[in-house]
Design a protein around this motif. Sequence first.
Motif, PDB file in Angstrom:
ATOM      1  N   HIS A   2      18.512   9.901   3.240  1.00 53.01           N
ATOM      2  CA  HIS A   2      17.553  10.980   3.020  1.00 53.01           C
ATOM      3  C   HIS A   2      16.522  10.567   2.707  1.00 53.01           C
ATOM      4  CE1 HIS A   2      15.589  15.112   2.988  1.00 53.01           C
ATOM      5  NE2 HIS A   2      16.527  15.622   3.248  1.00 53.01           N
ATOM      6  N   VAL A   3      15.630  10.444   3.612  1.00 53.20           N
ATOM      7  CA  VAL A   3      14.079  10.091   3.376  1.00 53.20           C
ATOM      8  C   VAL A   3      13.325  10.220   2.108  1.00 53.20           C
ATOM      9  CG1 VAL A   3      12.617  11.630   4.650  1.00 53.20           C
ATOM     10  CG2 VAL A   3      11.431   9.707   4.364  1.00 53.20           C
ATOM     11  N   ALA A   4      13.106  11.639   1.513  1.00 56.31           N
ATOM     12  CA  ALA A   4      13.058  11.997  -0.012  1.00 56.31           C
ATOM     13  C   ALA A   4      13.539  11.540  -0.607  1.00 56.31           C
ATOM     14  CB  ALA A   4      13.576  13.501  -0.039  1.00 56.31           C
ATOM     15  N   HIS A   5      15.093  10.634  -0.571  1.00 54.87           N
ATOM     16  CA  HIS A   5      15.490  10.338  -1.906  1.00 54.87           C
ATOM     17  C   HIS A   5      15.047   8.778  -1.892  1.00 54.87           C
ATOM     18  CE1 HIS A   5      19.038  13.185  -1.475  1.00 54.87           C
ATOM     19  NE2 HIS A   5      18.377  13.254  -1.658  1.00 54.87           N
ATOM     20  N   TYR A   6      14.815   8.150  -0.450  1.00 48.10           N
ATOM     21  CA  TYR A   6      15.080   6.407  -0.909  1.00 48.10           C
ATOM     22  C   TYR A   6      13.793   6.285   0.142  1.00 48.10           C
ATOM     23  CZ  TYR A   6      14.609   1.448  -1.676  1.00 48.10           C
ATOM     24  OH  TYR A   6      14.111   0.513  -1.555  1.00 48.10           O
ATOM     25  N   ILE A   7      12.419   5.109  -0.334  1.00 43.90           N
ATOM     26  CA  ILE A   7      11.634   5.040   0.292  1.00 43.90           C
ATOM     27  C   ILE A   7      10.860   3.795   0.123  1.00 43.90           C
ATOM     28  CG2 ILE A   7       9.283   5.269   1.441  1.00 43.90           C
ATOM     29  CD1 ILE A   7       8.866   7.941   0.420  1.00 43.90           C
ATOM     30  N   ARG A   8      11.796   2.632   1.522  1.00 42.36           N
ATOM     31  CA  ARG A   8      11.586   1.661   1.392  1.00 42.36           C
ATOM     32  C   ARG A   8      10.191   1.425   0.909  1.00 42.36           C
ATOM     33  NH1 ARG A   8      16.139  -2.275   1.783  1.00 42.36           N
ATOM     34  NH2 ARG A   8      17.803  -0.471   2.333  1.00 42.36           N
ATOM     35  N   PRO A   9      10.063   0.138   0.284  1.00 44.25           N
ATOM     36  CA  PRO A   9       8.162  -0.577  -0.097  1.00 44.25           C
ATOM     37  C   PRO A   9       7.607  -1.576   1.254  1.00 44.25           C
ATOM     38  CG  PRO A   9       9.803  -2.074  -1.064  1.00 44.25           C
ATOM     39  CD  PRO A   9      10.492  -0.455  -0.615  1.00 44.25           C
ATOM     40  N   GLU A  10       6.371  -0.930   1.919  1.00 48.72           N
ATOM     41  CA  GLU A  10       5.531  -1.301   2.385  1.00 48.72           C
ATOM     42  C   GLU A  10       4.790  -2.181   2.161  1.00 48.72           C
ATOM     43  OE1 GLU A  10       3.544   1.415   5.224  1.00 48.72           O
ATOM     44  OE2 GLU A  10       4.929   2.966   5.489  1.00 48.72           O
ATOM     45  N   ILE A  11       5.122  -3.885   2.439  1.00 49.10           N
ATOM     46  CA  ILE A  11       4.714  -5.173   2.247  1.00 49.10           C
ATOM     47  C   ILE A  11       3.265  -5.223   3.272  1.00 49.10           C
ATOM     48  CG2 ILE A  11       4.767  -7.062   2.056  1.00 49.10           C
ATOM     49  CD1 ILE A  11       8.143  -6.907   2.926  1.00 49.10           C
ATOM     50  N   PRO A  12       2.462  -5.370   2.229  1.00 48.61           N
ATOM     51  CA  PRO A  12       1.017  -5.031   2.522  1.00 48.61           C
ATOM     52  C   PRO A  12       0.732  -6.512   3.859  1.00 48.61           C
ATOM     53  CG  PRO A  12       0.626  -5.472   0.755  1.00 48.61           C
ATOM     54  CD  PRO A  12       2.135  -4.893   1.000  1.00 48.61           C
ATOM     55  N   GLN A  13       0.096  -6.119   5.315  1.00 44.48           N
ATOM     56  CA  GLN A  13      -0.358  -6.899   5.822  1.00 44.48           C
ATOM     57  C   GLN A  13      -1.153  -8.564   5.337  1.00 44.48           C
ATOM     58  OE1 GLN A  13      -1.580  -4.698   8.838  1.00 44.48           O
ATOM     59  NE2 GLN A  13       0.399  -3.580   9.979  1.00 44.48           N
ATOM     60  N   MET A  14      -1.921  -8.251   5.026  1.00 42.68           N
ATOM     61  CA  MET A  14      -2.677  -9.221   4.292  1.00 42.68           C
ATOM     62  C   MET A  14      -1.821 -10.252   3.754  1.00 42.68           C
ATOM     63  SD  MET A  14      -4.117  -7.937   1.149  1.00 42.68           S
ATOM     64  CE  MET A  14      -4.943  -6.572   1.567  1.00 42.68           C
ATOM     65  N   MET A  15      -0.201 -10.018   3.232  1.00 36.54           N
ATOM     66  CA  MET A  15       1.001 -10.329   2.843  1.00 36.54           C
ATOM     67  C   MET A  15       1.439 -11.168   4.283  1.00 36.54           C
ATOM     68  SD  MET A  15       2.109  -9.463  -0.327  1.00 36.54           S
ATOM     69  CE  MET A  15       1.349  -9.000  -1.899  1.00 36.54           C
ATOM     70  N   THR A  16       1.453 -12.838   4.419  1.00 34.01           N
ATOM     71  CA  THR A  16       1.771 -13.378   5.230  1.00 34.01           C
ATOM     72  C   THR A  16       2.968 -14.138   4.605  1.00 34.01           C
ATOM     73  OG1 THR A  16       0.055 -14.901   5.417  1.00 34.01           O
ATOM     74  CG2 THR A  16      -0.243 -13.074   6.896  1.00 34.01           C
ATOM     75  N   ALA A  17       2.768 -15.203   3.994  1.00 32.93           N
ATOM     76  CA  ALA A  17       3.583 -16.056   2.992  1.00 32.93           C
ATOM     77  C   ALA A  17       4.807 -15.144   2.607  1.00 32.93           C
ATOM     78  CB  ALA A  17       2.797 -16.639   1.905  1.00 32.93           C
ATOM     79  N   PRO A  18       6.260 -15.648   3.230  1.00 34.90           N
ATOM     80  CA  PRO A  18       7.615 -15.192   3.654  1.00 34.90           C
ATOM     81  C   PRO A  18       7.632 -15.572   1.519  1.00 34.90           C
ATOM     82  CG  PRO A  18       7.559 -17.342   4.302  1.00 34.90           C
ATOM     83  CD  PRO A  18       6.100 -16.758   4.220  1.00 34.90           C
ATOM     84  N   GLU A  19       7.093 -15.553   0.941  1.00 34.00           N
ATOM     85  CA  GLU A  19       7.724 -16.205  -0.667  1.00 34.00           C
ATOM     86  C   GLU A  19       7.111 -14.616  -1.206  1.00 34.00           C
ATOM     87  OE1 GLU A  19       5.120 -19.430   0.010  1.00 34.00           O
ATOM     88  OE2 GLU A  19       6.541 -19.219   0.763  1.00 34.00           O
ATOM     89  N   GLN A  20       5.387 -14.297  -1.082  1.00 38.84           N
ATOM     90  CA  GLN A  20       4.878 -13.977  -1.078  1.00 38.84           C
ATOM     91  C   GLN A  20       5.585 -12.173  -1.128  1.00 38.84           C
ATOM     92  OE1 GLN A  20       0.637 -13.383  -0.023  1.00 38.84           O
ATOM     93  NE2 GLN A  20      -0.300 -12.917  -0.874  1.00 38.84           N
ATOM     94  N   ARG A  21       5.755 -12.421   0.171  1.00 37.90           N
ATOM     95  CA  ARG A  21       6.154 -10.771   1.102  1.00 37.90           C
ATOM     96  C   ARG A  21       7.585 -10.563   0.005  1.00 37.90           C
ATOM     97  NH1 ARG A  21       4.328  -9.110   5.686  1.00 37.90           N
ATOM     98  NH2 ARG A  21       6.473  -8.657   6.015  1.00 37.90           N
ATOM     99  N   ALA A  22       8.270 -11.289   0.017  1.00 33.77           N
ATOM    100  CA  ALA A  22       9.727 -11.139  -1.034  1.00 33.77           C
ATOM    101  C   ALA A  22       9.532 -10.843  -2.020  1.00 33.77           C
ATOM    102  CB  ALA A  22      10.454 -12.677  -1.495  1.00 33.77           C
ATOM    103  N   ALA A  23       8.880 -11.551  -2.994  1.00 37.83           N
ATOM    104  CA  ALA A  23       8.423 -10.939  -4.790  1.00 37.83           C
ATOM    105  C   ALA A  23       7.682  -9.795  -4.331  1.00 37.83           C
ATOM    106  CB  ALA A  23       7.288 -11.979  -4.701  1.00 37.83           C
ATOM    107  N   TYR A  24       6.826  -9.423  -3.516  1.00 37.68           N
ATOM    108  CA  TYR A  24       6.245  -7.989  -4.012  1.00 37.68           C
ATOM    109  C   TYR A  24       7.822  -6.974  -3.304  1.00 37.68           C
ATOM    110  CZ  TYR A  24       3.951  -3.905  -2.195  1.00 37.68           C
ATOM    111  OH  TYR A  24       2.788  -2.374  -2.304  1.00 37.68           O
ATOM    112  N   TYR A  25       8.146  -7.168  -2.670  1.00 39.86           N
ATOM    113  CA  TYR A  25       9.465  -6.169  -1.915  1.00 39.86           C
ATOM    114  C   TYR A  25      10.207  -6.154  -2.479  1.00 39.86           C
ATOM    115  CZ  TYR A  25      13.268  -4.551   0.442  1.00 39.86           C
ATOM    116  OH  TYR A  25      14.567  -3.635   1.649  1.00 39.86           O
ATOM    117  N   VAL A  26      10.429  -7.116  -3.896  1.00 41.83           N
ATOM    118  CA  VAL A  26      11.517  -6.957  -5.170  1.00 41.83           C
ATOM    119  C   VAL A  26      10.652  -6.190  -6.444  1.00 41.83           C
ATOM    120  CG1 VAL A  26      12.984  -8.892  -3.865  1.00 41.83           C
ATOM    121  CG2 VAL A  26      11.547  -9.156  -5.566  1.00 41.83           C
ATOM    122  N   LYS A  27       9.635  -6.650  -6.396  1.00 43.85           N
ATOM    123  CA  LYS A  27       8.913  -5.776  -7.392  1.00 43.85           C
ATOM    124  C   LYS A  27       8.734  -4.456  -7.479  1.00 43.85           C
ATOM    125  CE  LYS A  27       4.414  -6.103  -9.736  1.00 43.85           C
ATOM    126  NZ  LYS A  27       2.995  -6.869  -9.374  1.00 43.85           N
TER     127      LYS A  27
END
Length: 282
Positions: A2-27
Amino acid sequence: MHVAHYIRPEIPQMMTAPEQRAAYYVKHYWDGYSLADTAFIHSDDTEQLYADFLNALQYVDATEYRSALQSMMSRMEADSTAYAHFCTLGEKYLYDPNSPMRNEDYYIPVLEQMLASARLTEPDKLRPADRLKQALKNRPGMKAPDFSYVTPKGKQARMSGITADYTLLFFYDPDCTNCRKYEQILSEMPAFVEMQEKGVLRVLAVYPDEDEEEWLLKSSQMPRGWIVGWNKQGDIRSKTLYEIRATPTMYLLDKQKKVILKDASLEQTIQYLSAVYPGPIE
């Protein structure tokens, strides 16, 4: 889900480096997790989210995964039900010796947060405090505690007296089915046997408990070339020199008897030895 229970983080498009995207996602992984529904907190969906989160941590460095784990626990502090459940999930996934995702590096920041939390009473903190104490012992790079053992022929020796580039400590029980399985797998690997024959590796199989008769009776069944010993003094258990929560428990040590792998899985042990020894260990 159910969308109201959990919404996954949207990684900003400006972040292109895989390690930067991963860090934002887990944070930001738990930012969109709702604490409003007790049934959802205890659901399989939440457990799957937890497992997926742990899988994502492999893509970030230690500073980031420590911060992400502690932030997760702090976020759950807003609700007593959620906090209690996430403490339980930490134990189930990161601490239970039978968990395929068991990970002491991840459990340490969870335990540290639990000890700092106002959600837990002082008596509630006794168990996590002890677990943290054990987790911080015998970490990779630390000198492994020495101990004495007796061989089936009655010879007394010390672990520190073993001379080899690598020492594999194999804490076992004579009646342990998993131990038999590990012993067979290792003893049937040609390169593993070759390392022992060349003196590169020594295996010290130690029985840390009290049933001398049972140990002696079955000691002849141990693989050829292994040093078989009984910790007659009993200090491995009484002083918790090594935390043995299941058998077998394995530690890989270097030439100076410093810990390389702590409470290692069979796969981790084989993988490490394969990397340092030119012969295939598989």
